[in-house]
Write a protein that holds these residues in place. Structure first.
Motif, short mmCIF file in Angstrom:
data_model
loop_
_atom_site.label_atom_id
_atom_site.label_comp_id
_atom_site.label_asym_id
_atom_site.label_seq_id
_atom_site.Cartn_x
_atom_site.Cartn_y
_atom_site.Cartn_z
N ARG A 97 46.25 23.28 61.76
CA ARG A 97 45.61 23.87 61.88
C ARG A 97 45.34 26.01 61.05
N ARG A 98 46.95 26.25 61.71
CA ARG A 98 46.31 27.70 61.55
C ARG A 98 47.15 27.96 60.76
N HIS A 99 47.91 26.42 59.53
CA HIS A 99 48.23 27.37 58.21
C HIS A 99 47.70 26.55 57.42
N GLN A 100 46.81 25.78 57.45
CA GLN A 100 46.27 25.37 56.39
C GLN A 100 45.56 26.03 54.99
N ALA A 101 44.99 26.90 55.50
CA ALA A 101 43.90 27.87 54.34
C ALA A 101 44.77 28.45 53.69
N ALA A 102 46.07 29.02 54.05
CA ALA A 102 46.90 29.45 53.53
C ALA A 102 47.84 29.22 52.47
N LEU A 103 47.97 27.33 52.50
CA LEU A 103 48.67 27.09 51.89
C LEU A 103 48.56 26.04 50.07
N PHE B 215 55.19 22.08 44.93
CA PHE B 215 54.78 20.48 45.98
C PHE B 215 56.10 21.34 47.49
N ALA B 216 55.64 20.77 48.94
CA ALA B 216 56.15 21.23 49.97
C ALA B 216 55.52 19.58 50.87
N VAL B 217 56.45 19.78 52.07
CA VAL B 217 56.73 19.34 52.65
C VAL B 217 56.39 19.96 54.22
N TYR B 218 55.64 19.90 55.40
CA TYR B 218 55.79 21.02 56.50
C TYR B 218 55.43 19.81 57.79
N LEU B 219 55.71 20.17 58.66
CA LEU B 219 56.31 19.64 59.10
C LEU B 219 55.41 19.79 61.24
N GLY B 220 54.64 18.97 61.69
CA GLY B 220 54.18 19.95 63.09
C GLY B 220 53.01 19.31 63.31
N SER B 221 52.89 20.11 64.17
CA SER B 221 50.81 19.01 64.84
C SER B 221 49.82 19.63 64.37
N ALA B 222 49.10 19.09 64.33
CA ALA B 222 47.81 19.08 64.32
C ALA B 222 47.36 20.64 64.55
N ARG C 14 55.68 30.65 60.24
CA ARG C 14 55.61 31.48 61.71
C ARG C 14 55.86 33.15 61.06
N ARG C 15 56.35 33.24 60.39
CA ARG C 15 56.99 34.07 59.01
C ARG C 15 56.98 34.21 58.15
#
Length: 149
Positions: free
Chosen positions: A45-51, A34-41, A23-24
């Motif tokens: 959806r909220r962050h996928q485009a920026a990664l 490489f990264a691992v992200y933890l969360g809900s669908a 969120r920041r």
């Protein structure tokens, strides 16, 4: 070996991994290998485009545990392996405290710390409120027992 990411935490074995909250805004400097992200669908959806770098998601509801604990354990172990091989890696959830802190504690067990010591270490070196719930603390112990750390 690549330069560590801005804001990375050095684990007890010397490996550096950045934990953060999505969120920041992302810190300046290089992006992860490489990264691992933890969360809900919804979070995905909220962050996928920026990664824009290689990454994976672990379905992990806020304040709870991963929906597939065995797949999560494999992903966390794989993240540590990548960091040990010199890749710049990060782990993040929405706020960067509970779920991300839990993963940071799991990573600390891979360096040889007991689950209890890993939670204490994470709160001292990553975030003082990391690992927010009793079941997240218990999951660090489950992780250590099931990964042989």
């Amino acid at each position: 070996m690549r330069k560590p990411l801005t804001g990375a935490t050095r684990l007890p074995d010397g490996v550096q991994i950045r934990g953060r909250g999505l969120r920041r805004p992302a810190p300046g400097g290089p992006v992860p290998d490489f990264a691992v992200y933890l969360g809900s669908a919804r979070l995905r959806r909220r962050h996928q485009a920026a990664l824009l770098w290689p990454h994976e998601w672990i379905r992990w509801p806020d304040f709870l545990l991963p929906l597939d604990r065995h797949a999560a354990a494999r992903s966390i172990t794989h993240l540590h392996d990548r960091a040990r091989s010199g890749e710049a890696v990060e782990v993040a959830c929405d706020g960067g405290v509970g779920r991300t802190g839990t993963v940071m504690a799991c990573l600390a067990t891979l360096t040889g710390l007991s689950p209890h010591d890993a939670v204490t270490w994470t709160r001292e070196h990553y975030h003082h409120r990391a690992i927010e719930t009793p079941w997240q603390r218990r999951w660090v112990a489950w992780f250590a027992a099931h990964t042989g750390s």
